[in-house]
Design an enzyme around this catalytic site. Structure first.
Site: not given
Ligand code: DX5
Ligand code: ZN
Length: 218
Positions: A8, A33, A35, A37, A66, A68, A139, A177
């Protein structure tokens, strides 16, 4: 199924993003990956389609996006245009989109179709859609931040997903994840996960290749 590792990039050093992408690729990453947000669906803001397009320019690795965010359907064209290979959306009503319609739109675009649920959301929320998706992301932390602790009780959902996969053609990707490190990666694999998303356990390591090997259990 072969275990895939998807670093990620949320945890990467953004002042050297191109180098980080190449380091992760050379270290054996299977996917990347990304993320996304929006500060509404989750209490954090990360990056958008422009960064996805930048990452696209620097690697042939499949980009596992992903979302979010609220209104993922509205933003789909921009992430498709940016070069996403798979797009995962949240099933929760707070994500404010028509789930089956969004999944169908991703499918129609020829992109991989992913669906995900938060730790507090019961598995029943995603069950009706399993036959229409390529990837179920379970998750293992509440979304919004890297570096959180793995929620072991989420393995019940991984087991449910594996049962469905075994009874329905064996092709559904089961991705985990959040808080994925060697020991939690092994637990996830044992319960049926075949894709591991990891941010801090890779990008905070001195040796990315060793970190990825350790996640695979090798
Ligand atoms: C959290 C993300 C994850 C996060 C994982 O909202 O969806 O993908 O980046 O991070 P680690 O591996 O550091 O927990
Ligand atoms: Zn993620």
């Amino acid at each position: 199924m072969l275990t895939l590792v998807a670093p990620s990039i949320l945890a990467a050093d953004f002042s050297h993003l191109e180098a980080e992408i190449h380091r992760a690729e050379e270290a054996g990453a299977d996917w990347l990956h990304l993320d996304i947000m929006d500060g509404h669906f989750v209490d954090n803001i990360s990056f958008g389609p422009a960064v996805v397009a930048t990452v696209r320019k620097h690697t042939p690795l499949p980009l596992d996006v992903h979302l979010m965010i609220e209104h993922a359907d509205h933003y789909l064209p921009r992430f498709l245009e940016a070069g996403a290979n798979s797009i995962t959306v949240h099933v929760e009503p707070e994500a404010k989109h028509d789930v089956p319609k969004t999944l169908a739109t991703i499918r129609a675009a020829g992109c991989g179709v992913g669906l995900t649920l938060n730790p507090a959301t019961p598995f029943e929320a995603v069950a009706p859609y399993l036959s229409t998706i390529d990837l179920l992301l379970i998750m293992t932390v509440h979304p919004g931040f890297g570096g959180q602790a793995f929620r072991t009780e989420m393995m019940e959902k991984v087991r449910r997903a594996k049962q469905w996969r075994d009874a329905n053609g064996g092709k559904l990707h089961i991705e985990v994840d959040g808080g994925i490190k060697p020991e939690t990666a092994q637990v996830s694999i044992e319960n049926g996960a075949n894709i591991l998303v990891a941010g801090t356990s890779i990008f905070r390591a001195d040796d990315y290749a060793a970190a990825i090997r350790d996640l695979r259990g090798g």
